[in-house]
Design a protein around this motif. Structure first.
Motif, mmCIF file in Angstrom:
data_model
loop_
_atom_site.group_PDB
_atom_site.id
_atom_site.type_symbol
_atom_site.label_atom_id
_atom_site.label_comp_id
_atom_site.label_asym_id
_atom_site.label_seq_id
_atom_site.Cartn_x
_atom_site.Cartn_y
_atom_site.Cartn_z
ATOM 1 N N PRO A 88 0.840 -1.104 -0.145
ATOM 2 C CA PRO A 88 0.035 -0.120 -0.076
ATOM 3 C C PRO A 88 1.007 1.311 -0.013
ATOM 4 N N ASN A 89 2.152 1.055 0.411
ATOM 5 C CA ASN A 89 3.053 2.323 0.323
ATOM 6 C C ASN A 89 3.942 2.486 -0.678
ATOM 7 N N LEU A 90 3.946 1.793 -1.465
ATOM 8 C CA LEU A 90 4.912 1.627 -2.749
ATOM 9 C C LEU A 90 4.573 2.919 -3.592
ATOM 10 N N SER A 91 3.430 3.605 -3.721
ATOM 11 C CA SER A 91 3.022 4.671 -4.398
ATOM 12 C C SER A 91 3.296 5.856 -3.724
ATOM 13 N N LEU A 92 3.444 5.983 -2.266
ATOM 14 C CA LEU A 92 3.735 7.009 -1.685
ATOM 15 C C LEU A 92 5.049 7.964 -2.160
ATOM 16 N N ARG A 93 5.016 9.291 -2.385
ATOM 17 C CA ARG A 93 6.059 10.004 -2.679
ATOM 18 C C ARG A 93 6.043 11.155 -1.953
ATOM 19 N N GLY A 94 7.318 12.055 -2.234
ATOM 20 C CA GLY A 94 7.294 13.262 -1.275
ATOM 21 C C GLY A 94 8.405 12.932 -0.054
ATOM 22 N N PHE A 95 9.081 11.996 0.022
ATOM 23 C CA PHE A 95 9.762 11.678 1.089
ATOM 24 C C PHE A 95 11.211 12.672 1.291
ATOM 25 N N GLU A 96 11.559 13.032 -0.179
ATOM 26 C CA GLU A 96 12.440 14.036 -0.070
ATOM 27 C C GLU A 96 12.207 15.380 0.364
ATOM 28 N N ILE A 97 10.899 15.566 0.208
ATOM 29 C CA ILE A 97 10.585 17.103 0.742
ATOM 30 C C ILE A 97 10.493 17.070 2.406
ATOM 31 N N ILE A 98 10.278 15.895 2.894
ATOM 32 C CA ILE A 98 10.046 15.838 4.328
ATOM 33 C C ILE A 98 11.600 15.785 4.587
ATOM 34 N N ASP A 99 12.533 15.131 4.179
ATOM 35 C CA ASP A 99 13.839 15.258 4.418
ATOM 36 C C ASP A 99 14.653 16.971 4.277
ATOM 37 N N ASN A 100 14.001 17.479 3.349
ATOM 38 C CA ASN A 100 14.400 18.998 3.189
ATOM 39 C C ASN A 100 13.624 19.789 4.404
ATOM 40 N N VAL A 101 12.678 19.550 4.522
ATOM 41 C CA VAL A 101 12.024 20.371 5.716
ATOM 42 C C VAL A 101 12.461 20.117 7.107
ATOM 43 N N LYS A 102 12.914 18.914 7.160
ATOM 44 C CA LYS A 102 13.423 18.288 8.589
ATOM 45 C C LYS A 102 14.864 19.029 8.774
ATOM 46 N N ALA A 103 15.474 19.086 7.481
ATOM 47 C CA ALA A 103 16.807 19.658 7.561
ATOM 48 C C ALA A 103 16.884 21.027 7.867
ATOM 49 N N ALA A 104 15.999 21.722 7.478
ATOM 50 C CA ALA A 104 15.781 23.344 7.619
ATOM 51 C C ALA A 104 15.320 23.411 9.302
ATOM 52 N N VAL A 105 14.484 22.766 9.758
ATOM 53 C CA VAL A 105 14.011 22.925 11.007
ATOM 54 C C VAL A 105 15.299 22.371 11.939
ATOM 55 N N GLU A 106 16.137 21.537 11.730
ATOM 56 C CA GLU A 106 17.057 21.113 12.300
ATOM 57 C C GLU A 106 18.320 22.055 12.517
ATOM 58 N N LYS A 107 18.386 22.948 11.314
ATOM 59 C CA LYS A 107 19.146 23.964 11.339
ATOM 60 C C LYS A 107 18.806 25.253 12.255
ATOM 61 N N GLU A 108 17.610 25.205 12.255
ATOM 62 C CA GLU A 108 16.961 26.216 12.854
ATOM 63 C C GLU A 108 16.921 25.994 14.737
ATOM 64 N N CYS A 109 16.450 24.758 15.017
ATOM 65 C CA CYS A 109 16.483 24.403 16.136
ATOM 66 C C CYS A 109 16.836 23.002 16.415
ATOM 67 N N PRO A 110 18.140 22.602 16.583
ATOM 68 C CA PRO A 110 18.598 21.249 16.470
ATOM 69 C C PRO A 110 17.769 20.246 17.611
ATOM 70 N N GLY A 111 17.323 19.146 17.255
ATOM 71 C CA GLY A 111 16.913 18.252 18.157
ATOM 72 C C GLY A 111 15.542 18.704 18.874
ATOM 73 N N VAL A 112 14.807 19.574 18.251
ATOM 74 C CA VAL A 112 13.532 19.881 19.002
ATOM 75 C C VAL A 112 12.340 19.362 18.286
ATOM 76 N N VAL A 113 12.046 19.503 16.993
ATOM 77 C CA VAL A 113 10.886 19.413 16.206
ATOM 78 C C VAL A 113 10.900 17.890 15.793
ATOM 79 N N SER A 114 10.097 16.980 16.144
ATOM 80 C CA SER A 114 9.898 15.626 15.653
ATOM 81 C C SER A 114 9.433 15.377 14.088
ATOM 82 N N CYS A 115 9.910 14.481 13.662
ATOM 83 C CA CYS A 115 9.328 13.942 12.000
ATOM 84 C C CYS A 115 8.165 13.898 12.067
ATOM 85 N N SER A 116 7.459 13.282 13.120
ATOM 86 C CA SER A 116 5.994 12.884 13.067
ATOM 87 C C SER A 116 5.127 14.398 13.000
ATOM 88 N N ASP A 117 5.879 15.233 13.715
ATOM 89 C CA ASP A 117 5.221 16.801 13.896
ATOM 90 C C ASP A 117 5.267 17.248 12.379
#
Length: 329
Positions: free
Chosen positions: A98-127
């Protein structure tokens, strides 16, 4: 006798008080609230929103997969980011059919990287995933809602759990109601969240049986509008495994209520869409949203998304805040 009545009254009062305290404790135990990062990472939600808007400007079709990913995460182990994890042996949720057609993981990676740069270790991937889903809907002209945050990330992902817990596009109404109920969601949540199919695509293999061999006798699904079925057969051949079709033809890039009109006309793409007409409560909701006035879908969608976002959350000291969403720390 008066003393007995007083003792009984006191006992009832204490039982009610304990029940209320228990419910209050459960609510607080979740640890979720709108604006959880206001003090610890005040720019977090703005970073997510900008990233989504930039991504959708480049590719408007990416909004639906981001919404769908949050749904697929919450239904397996709860909303704790397990759908984002990758294992070397490929036995992770990502590799479940059911998940093989999911896409957009690279967007999540980019967002997480940007948030980590702003506030390391604070904002979860699930949020991040929960915020992305809301902002994607808004970017597609849909409703907004206050996203509760404060989730922490899980450390486990399992392909078999995804196979077992994700609702199927082939499900009948009884199965759908049972699966949603097991997650604390009711019939209204079922029909409201199904309305998310107003955006995005579905693939031919998921409807081949409806078109060519519904009962094993070379027939089509009798609950499918004949004209619509003919149109689909013209675009989906029996052996087609790749073609993607709009689930909401004409407005599949816009979040609106037209999905319900299609379902009412027996033009729901999946069997699970058509199944909404097989229960009086879900059918009534579908028909209500087809009216030119009085639609409550946008408001209801936000309410159901918040409710879904509470499934199985990890808070407090449970889980972790991943540095990278594809792997545990």
């Amino acid at each position: 006798m008066a003393a007995l009545h007083m003792n009984i009254s006191c006992l009832i009062f204490l039982q009610v008080l304990l029940l209320l305290l228990s419910l209050f404790a459960q609510t607080n135990a979740q640890g979720l609230k709108v604006g959880f990062y206001d003090n610890t990472c005040p720019k977090a939600e703005g970073i997510v929103k900008k990233s989504v808007l930039d991504a959708i400007k480049k590719d408007r079709t990416i909004g639906a997969p981001l919404l769908r990913m949050f749904f697929h995460d919450c239904f397996v182990r709860g909303c704790e980011g397990s759908v984002l994890l990758e294992l070397k042996n490929k036995k992770d949720e990502k590799n479940a059919p059911p998940n093989l057609s999911l896409r957009g993981f690279e967007i999540i990676d980019n967002v997480k990287a940007a948030v980590e740069k702003e506030c390391p270790g604070v904002v979860s991937c699930s949020d991040v995933l929960a915020l992305l889903a809301r902002d994607a809907v808004v970017a597609l002209n849909g409703p907004s809602w206050g996203v509760e945050t404060g989730r922490r990330d899980g450390r486990v992902t399992n392909i078999n759990e995804a196979r077992a817990n994700l609702p199927s596009p082939f499900d009948n109404i009884t199965s759908l109601i049972t699966q949603f109920r097991s997650k604390g969601l009711d019939k209204k949540d079922l029909v409201v969240l199904s309305g998310g199919h107003t955006v995005g695509n579905g693939h031919c293999p998921l409807i081949t049986n409806r078109l060519y061999n519904f009962t094993g006798k070379g027939d089509s699904d009798p609950n499918l509008d004949t004209e619509y079925a003919a149109n689909l057969r013209g675009r989906c051949k029996p052996t087609d495994t790749t073609t993607a079709l709009e689930m909401d033809p004409g407005s599949f890039k816009t979040f609106d209520k037209s999905y319900f009109k299609l379902v009412s006309q027996r033009r729901g793409f999946f069997q699970s869409d058509a199944a909404l007409l097989d229960n009086q409560e879900t059918k009534s909701y579908v028909l209500k949203q087809t009216k030119s006035y009085g639609s409550t879908f946008f408001k209801d969608f936000g309410v159901s998304m918040v409710k879904m976002g509470r499934i199985g959350v990890l808070t407090g000291r449970a889980g972790e805040v991943r540095k990278k969403c594809r792997m545990v720390n």
